[in-house]
Design an enzyme around this catalytic site. Structure first.
Site, short mmCIF file in Angstrom:
data_model
loop_
_atom_site.label_atom_id
_atom_site.label_comp_id
_atom_site.label_asym_id
_atom_site.label_seq_id
_atom_site.Cartn_x
_atom_site.Cartn_y
_atom_site.Cartn_z
N HIS A 72 -1.84 1.02 7.42
CA HIS A 72 -2.22 1.01 6.01
C HIS A 72 -2.09 2.43 5.47
CE1 HIS A 72 -4.12 -0.20 2.35
NE2 HIS A 72 -5.17 0.58 2.53
N CYS B 9 0.83 -1.21 0.00
CA CYS B 9 0.00 0.00 0.00
C CYS B 9 0.86 1.26 0.00
CB CYS B 9 -0.94 -0.01 1.20
SG CYS B 9 -0.11 -0.20 2.79
#
Length: 685
Positions: free
Chosen positions: A612, A259
């Site tokens: 994330h 990510c």
């Protein structure tokens, strides 16, 4: 501490309270944060950053060793340091394995669509200090797991010393050697096949050019069913506009904790000038800049052809219950058929090139034909050229951005210098233009001004910068029992910029002033005259794209970082006029200091070791904001963007015609140039 002598005397009980998650709280204050379990008895207490009950327990009982139940650190109060070694029986290793087994029973809550987010110690693992019957199975599981590990370890040692164990070990070694020989043979066969394909591709065509002008023959297809034929006939009678994907609204599939890479690639592709310079690089005509595979499969045409089927496979994903019209705003959710482009798992050329991969990826993302891309080639190129990011570990987006731009700059410089004779003039000119954009789009200059307190003499040094790392005010670094006042839950971006450019006093007499030492001869054996001084950083030249890195970490305890989860208030328009040197303000127009928000990189989670990354990007083609969350893309408003917990901010200057650089006559005096770091030093009386 590498060796702690107190660990050798450690004897753990099999029914220790640390194996029961319900007892992971302080016995005095019942807090679950920073819980330390004594390894001598069943006592559990909080650390020194809460109520310091663990230290009080050591002072009362003299038990030196304690383990943090979530981070699994071991601390010795007699040695006053963290313990790295283990006792001869390996009890600490087995204890950590047992605790991981207990915590592993709740990891299913963190799995989301094939991706597991490793939360911090203060995440979902926290169990309320309630005495319920649910804790008994967990304790029995931990005890069973620990006994199984002890038994397996004993049996393994006994089996290795037996004759059968030695024979099995020798057989395993022979099998490994045979497997290595087979792998070497397979590698040789692949190399021979690759060379054969190169020779066939470089051979002249056997058919004449006249035959190539004829239309290709019919292609054999599978017989369609009755329902399929009806749909095709209806589509032929009622032709409709083909579903399209908005340019730039293309998701990047997460290939395993990637990510951080996806968010940075989305931001770079949405920076218009950066994107356009790489889109202008055509690998089919720039053969020397981007060395291709000789079979020609690395070229990307307007639509996937049969010759590129080995490199790119197209997968058609049907979305249920959607109309076959309209633009795709969130990875193909509003169209009946979205196309996913899957890159080859190896780079498309023999010579690994980040510039080539950026060109290919940007061209696909802004073609308006793909809703989702699996960037395998880009990932493997990063692994090959930036070894620090190899593997599927969690990485920092800011570090990846700096390393990626540095490698791209090195690649462009090496192509323009080492192969200058082989590259045509037009391609050399194109390479220089791209290199100029990469070098200047984020490049700015800082004025470092040091003022001597004794004689008020000012020495100015010009230093380059590519981003500004902004620290939070001091009140966010002072932690008292983990409590942050309500009036400090928000921070202004302008306050952080003001802290960056504020005047700070240098500690002690450490500054050798040129004015104070001007009458001193160089051959004079006496030491230099040192004096007190003040230092201030001001912006001397503004970049085209301003990168603001918010340093969201603070030290809590020894060698432990934690994230500052404070919301930073930032506006869509940023004025940099208050943070520039005064001489620049009088020589430039006020519009030169105005910046518009272009992208925001956000970190989700409570610690930088896990979490994330997502990105909010402004689409210049469509004039809207889009939230890029790997393969999922959603259109959002600018109000939603300004409410995010920003980690990296990207601002683009409105007018780039005027050069936001201070003219030389404003800083008159001596000029010193350094070829090593390209810094210029000016001194003022």
């Amino acid at each position: 501490m590498d060796r702690c002598k107190h660990v050798g005397r450690l004897r753990l009980a099999q029914d220790h309270s640390i194996l029961n998650p319900q007892k992971w709280c302080c016995l005095q204050c019942a807090t679950t944060e920073s819980a330390w379990a004594c390894l001598k008895c069943s006592h559990v207490a909080c650390g020194r950053y809460i109520e310091d009950h663990a230290l009080k327990h050591f002072e009362e009982t003299g038990h030196p060793l304690a383990m943090e139940v979530r981070d699994l650190y071991v601390f010795c109060y007699l040695c006053k340091d963290y313990v790295l070694n283990d006792n001869p029986e390996g009890d600490l290793k087995l204890l950590r394995s047992s605790l991981l087994a207990v915590r592993g029973q709740k990891q299913d809550l963190l799995a989301r669509r094939g991706r597991t987010l490793r939360s911090t110690a203060a995440g979902e693992d926290v169990v309320p200090p309630q005495r319920t019957p649910q804790g008994q199975p967990q304790m029995l599981t931990a005890l069973w797991y620990r006994r199984q590990r002890l038994l397996a370890k004993t049996l393994r040692l006994w089996f290795q010393k037996s004759s059968r164990g030695r024979a099995q070990l020798e057989q395993r070694r022979q099998e490994e050697a045979l497997e290595r020989k087979k792998e070497a043979a397979r590698q040789r066969r692949r190399e021979v096949k690759r060379r054969l394909l190169e020779e066939l591709a470089s051979a002249p065509p056997r058919k004449s050019a006249r035959l190539l002008l004829h239309a290709p023959g019919p292609v054999a297809v599978r017989p369609a069913t009755l329902a399929t034929s009806r749909r095709l006939s209806a589509a032929a009678l009622n032709p409709r506009r083909q579903p399209a994907v908005a340019p730039g609204v293309t998701g990047l599939r997460n290939l395993g904790n990637t990510c951080y890479m996806n968010s940075i690639l989305q931001v770079l592709s949405h920076l218009q000038k950066f994107r356009e310079c790489f889109l202008n690089l055509d690998p089919s005509t720039s053969e020397h800049l981007f060395p291709q595979a000789t079979n020609g499969k690395a070229q990307l045409s307007g639509r996937p052809a049969s010759s590129s089927a080995a490199e790119l496979s197209v997968r058609s994903v049907r979305a249920q219950g959607c109309e076959p019209q309209g633009l795709c705003w969130s990875s193909g959710a509003s169209i009946s058929r979205s196309l996913e482009l899957i890159q080859n798992k190896e780079p498309s050329s023999k010579h690994i090139s980040l510039c080539h991969e950026l060109h290919t990826l940007f061209r696909v993302m802004w073609s308006g034909k793909w809703a989702l891309v699996s960037p395998f080639a880009m990932l493997h190129s990063v692994w090959s050229l930036i070894p620090a990011f190899r593997g599927y570990d969690q990485q920092d987006a800011q570090e990846f951005l700096c390393e990626l731009l540095h490698k791209v700059q090195q690649e462009l410089e090496s192509e323009g210098s080492t192969r200058r004779i082989l590259i045509p003039f037009s391609q050399r000119k194109l390479t220089k233009q791209v290199l100029k954009v990469v070098n200047t789009i984020f490049h700015g200059q800082l004025l470092s001004q040091v003022t001597c307190i004794s004689c008020n003499y000012k020495s100015n040094t010009i230093e380059p910068f590519w981003d500004l790392s902004l620290e939070f005010p001091e009140r966010y670094h002072c932690i008292e029992k983990g409590f942050v006042p309500l009036n400090q839950t928000e921070c202004l971006l302008t306050e952080m910029l003001a802290k960056f450019t504020e005047t700070e006093a240098l500690e002690g007499r450490i500054y050798a002033c040129d004015q104070c030492n001007s009458k001193r001869r160089k051959s004079n054996p006496k030491p230099l005259v040192l004096s007190e001084a003040r230092k201030q950083l001001m912006i001397y030249r503004l970049p085209q794209v301003l990168r603001l890195h918010l340093k969201r970490f603070r030290w809590s305890g020894r060698n432990h970082r934690e994230k500052i989860g404070v919301h930073v208030i930032f506006d869509q328009v940023l004025t940099m006029e208050p943070y520039c040197c005064r001489d620049m303000l009088s020589s430039l127009d006020k519009e030169t200091f105005a910046y518009d928000l272009s992208a925001v990189v956000m970190h989700h989670g409570k610690g930088f070791g896990s979490g994330h990354y997502t990105a909010y990007c402004y689409n210049t083609e469509g004039g809207f904001w889009v939230h890029c969350n790997d393969s999922k893309l959603d259109v959002c408003s600018v109000e939603e963007v300004c409410k995010t917990q920003a980690y990296i901010l990207f601002y683009t200057r409105r007018t780039v015609q005027g050069s936001a650089k201070l003219s030389e006559p404003h800083l008159q005096a001596q000029v010193h140039s350094s070829s090593k770091d390209e810094r210029r030093t000016y001194t003022l009386p």
